[in-house]
Design a protein around this motif. Structure first.
Motif, PDB file in Angstrom:
ATOM      1  N   TYR A  42       0.423  -0.891   0.106  1.00 41.47           N
ATOM      2  CA  TYR A  42      -0.148   0.621  -0.035  1.00 41.47           C
ATOM      3  C   TYR A  42       0.848   1.059  -0.361  1.00 41.47           C
ATOM      4  N   VAL A  43       0.422   2.101  -0.694  1.00 43.29           N
ATOM      5  CA  VAL A  43       1.183   3.333  -0.236  1.00 43.29           C
ATOM      6  C   VAL A  43       0.974   4.159   1.067  1.00 43.29           C
ATOM      7  N   ASN A  44       1.921   4.647   1.369  1.00 39.92           N
ATOM      8  CA  ASN A  44       2.189   4.554   2.474  1.00 39.92           C
ATOM      9  C   ASN A  44       1.711   6.347   3.222  1.00 39.92           C
ATOM     10  N   SER A  45      -0.031   6.703   2.620  1.00 45.41           N
ATOM     11  CA  SER A  45      -0.899   7.717   3.208  1.00 45.41           C
ATOM     12  C   SER A  45      -2.406   7.486   3.437  1.00 45.41           C
ATOM     13  N   CYS A  46      -2.737   8.364   4.564  1.00 50.91           N
ATOM     14  CA  CYS A  46      -3.524   7.511   5.147  1.00 50.91           C
ATOM     15  C   CYS A  46      -5.112   8.703   4.506  1.00 50.91           C
ATOM     16  N   PRO A  47      -5.854   8.162   4.143  1.00 48.08           N
ATOM     17  CA  PRO A  47      -7.039   8.508   3.813  1.00 48.08           C
ATOM     18  C   PRO A  47      -7.423   9.800   4.299  1.00 48.08           C
ATOM     19  N   HIS A  48      -7.135  10.088   5.506  1.00 47.52           N
ATOM     20  CA  HIS A  48      -8.649  11.029   6.078  1.00 47.52           C
ATOM     21  C   HIS A  48      -7.275  12.638   5.787  1.00 47.52           C
ATOM     22  N   ALA A  49      -6.001  11.826   6.587  1.00 49.53           N
ATOM     23  CA  ALA A  49      -5.523  13.364   6.361  1.00 49.53           C
ATOM     24  C   ALA A  49      -4.369  13.158   5.461  1.00 49.53           C
ATOM     25  N   ARG A  50      -3.906  12.273   4.685  1.00 41.86           N
ATOM     26  CA  ARG A  50      -2.792  12.655   3.969  1.00 41.86           C
ATOM     27  C   ARG A  50      -1.031  12.692   4.348  1.00 41.86           C
ATOM     28  N   LEU A  51      -1.626  11.713   6.179  1.00 40.61           N
ATOM     29  CA  LEU A  51      -0.480  11.343   6.228  1.00 40.61           C
ATOM     30  C   LEU A  51       0.400  10.208   6.398  1.00 40.61           C
ATOM     31  N   PRO A  52       1.360   9.810   6.695  1.00 40.09           N
ATOM     32  CA  PRO A  52       2.119   8.213   7.322  1.00 40.09           C
ATOM     33  C   PRO A  52       1.258   7.622   8.182  1.00 40.09           C
ATOM     34  N   LEU A  53       0.694   6.865   7.570  1.00 34.58           N
ATOM     35  CA  LEU A  53       0.007   5.873   8.548  1.00 34.58           C
ATOM     36  C   LEU A  53       0.832   5.389  10.526  1.00 34.58           C
ATOM     37  N   ASN A  54       2.117   5.680  10.212  1.00 36.40           N
ATOM     38  CA  ASN A  54       3.276   5.106  10.893  1.00 36.40           C
ATOM     39  C   ASN A  54       4.148   5.947  12.061  1.00 36.40           C
ATOM     40  N   TRP A  55       3.750   5.744  12.812  1.00 33.41           N
ATOM     41  CA  TRP A  55       4.729   6.929  13.801  1.00 33.41           C
ATOM     42  C   TRP A  55       6.114   5.923  14.507  1.00 33.41           C
ATOM     43  N   ARG A  56       6.024   5.390  14.092  1.00 38.21           N
ATOM     44  CA  ARG A  56       7.427   4.091  14.275  1.00 38.21           C
ATOM     45  C   ARG A  56       8.265   3.416  13.086  1.00 38.21           C
ATOM     46  N   ASP A  57       9.201   3.279  12.826  1.00 39.48           N
ATOM     47  CA  ASP A  57       9.622   2.603  11.871  1.00 39.48           C
ATOM     48  C   ASP A  57       8.802   0.718  11.484  1.00 39.48           C
ATOM     49  N   ASP A  58       8.618   0.714  10.461  1.00 42.46           N
ATOM     50  CA  ASP A  58       7.675  -0.548  10.028  1.00 42.46           C
ATOM     51  C   ASP A  58       6.643  -1.071  11.470  1.00 42.46           C
ATOM     52  N   GLN A  59       6.139   0.557  11.626  1.00 41.05           N
ATOM     53  CA  GLN A  59       4.736  -0.658  12.742  1.00 41.05           C
ATOM     54  C   GLN A  59       3.891  -0.219  11.945  1.00 41.05           C
ATOM     55  N   PHE A  60       2.884  -0.512  11.090  1.00 42.28           N
ATOM     56  CA  PHE A  60       2.005  -0.927  11.277  1.00 42.28           C
ATOM     57  C   PHE A  60      -0.058  -1.505  11.265  1.00 42.28           C
ATOM     58  N   PHE A  61       0.587  -2.367  11.946  1.00 39.60           N
ATOM     59  CA  PHE A  61      -0.717  -3.208  13.021  1.00 39.60           C
ATOM     60  C   PHE A  61      -1.115  -2.578  14.011  1.00 39.60           C
ATOM     61  N   ASP A  62      -2.163  -2.947  14.230  1.00 46.61           N
ATOM     62  CA  ASP A  62      -2.905  -2.818  16.079  1.00 46.61           C
ATOM     63  C   ASP A  62      -2.376  -3.755  16.390  1.00 46.61           C
ATOM     64  N   VAL A  63      -2.771  -3.233  17.453  1.00 49.24           N
ATOM     65  CA  VAL A  63      -2.158  -4.700  18.664  1.00 49.24           C
ATOM     66  C   VAL A  63      -3.264  -5.328  18.388  1.00 49.24           C
ATOM     67  N   THR A  64      -3.536  -6.410  18.248  1.00 50.85           N
ATOM     68  CA  THR A  64      -4.432  -7.460  17.657  1.00 50.85           C
ATOM     69  C   THR A  64      -4.191  -7.936  16.741  1.00 50.85           C
ATOM     70  N   LYS A  65      -2.940  -6.855  15.802  1.00 49.38           N
ATOM     71  CA  LYS A  65      -3.065  -8.013  14.179  1.00 49.38           C
ATOM     72  C   LYS A  65      -3.531  -8.023  13.314  1.00 49.38           C
ATOM     73  N   GLN A  66      -4.987  -7.500  13.677  1.00 45.89           N
ATOM     74  CA  GLN A  66      -5.780  -7.792  12.430  1.00 45.89           C
ATOM     75  C   GLN A  66      -6.186  -6.603  11.641  1.00 45.89           C
ATOM     76  N   TYR A  67      -6.145  -5.800  11.954  1.00 47.78           N
ATOM     77  CA  TYR A  67      -6.573  -4.251  11.102  1.00 47.78           C
ATOM     78  C   TYR A  67      -4.400  -3.795  10.964  1.00 47.78           C
ATOM     79  N   LEU A  68      -4.575  -2.562   9.604  1.00 45.38           N
ATOM     80  CA  LEU A  68      -3.515  -2.275   9.193  1.00 45.38           C
ATOM     81  C   LEU A  68      -4.360  -0.669  10.119  1.00 45.38           C
ATOM     82  N   PHE A  69      -3.138   0.036  10.806  1.00 44.29           N
ATOM     83  CA  PHE A  69      -3.381   1.279  11.598  1.00 44.29           C
ATOM     84  C   PHE A  69      -2.859   2.298  11.205  1.00 44.29           C
ATOM     85  N   CYS A  70      -3.614   3.258  12.125  1.00 45.71           N
ATOM     86  CA  CYS A  70      -3.312   4.883  11.168  1.00 45.71           C
ATOM     87  C   CYS A  70      -2.686   5.579  13.202  1.00 45.71           C
TER      88      CYS A  70
END
Ligand code: FES
Length: 117
Positions: A42-70
């Motif tokens: 995926y392109v790393n751009s959230c459709p909400h505000a066009r910001l990168p989803l991740n704040w930390r390196d290579d962290q794109f899942f929520d805590v459950t690992k069932q969803y991608l997370f912004c």
């Protein structure tokens, strides 16, 4: 554009890997994830505000690992489709970045090629 994005092994730590590319002089951040035997990009751009989803390196899942997370406003996305299922951009989706697995590497799939080799 096609080329090696990263090695499959690069996803082992978090299940995801961010790759910054240069396309037509522009910098583009994409990420690849491995989930249930599939590798998706995926392109790393959230459709909400066009910001990168991740704040930390290579962290794109929520805590459950069932969803991608912004990390900006806690939007959650279906891993397989990129569709936002919870958060301020519900109903919108991440932009796919087609990838294929070739040997031990993940490559950018040329336009028109089906994702996944
Ligand atoms: S920028 Fe992603 S939820 Fe707001």
């Amino acid at each position: 554009m096609s080329g090696i994005l990263c090695a499959l092994a690069d996803l082992s730590a978090t299940g995801a890997k961010e790759v910054v590319l240069s396309e037509d002089g522009a910098r583009i951040s994409v990420f690849v994830v491995q989930h249930e035997g599939k590798v998706l990009g995926y392109v790393n751009s959230c459709p909400h505000a066009r910001l990168p989803l991740n704040w930390r390196d290579d962290q794109f899942f929520d805590v459950t690992k069932q969803y991608l997370f912004c990390a900006n406003h806690s939007a959650r996305f279906d891993i397989q489709t990129g569709q936002c299922v919870r958060g301020p951009c519900k109903g919108q989706a991440l932009k796919p970045y087609p990838v294929s697995v070739v040997g031990q590497n993940i490559i950018a799939a040329p336009p028109g090629d089906p994702p996944q080799a």
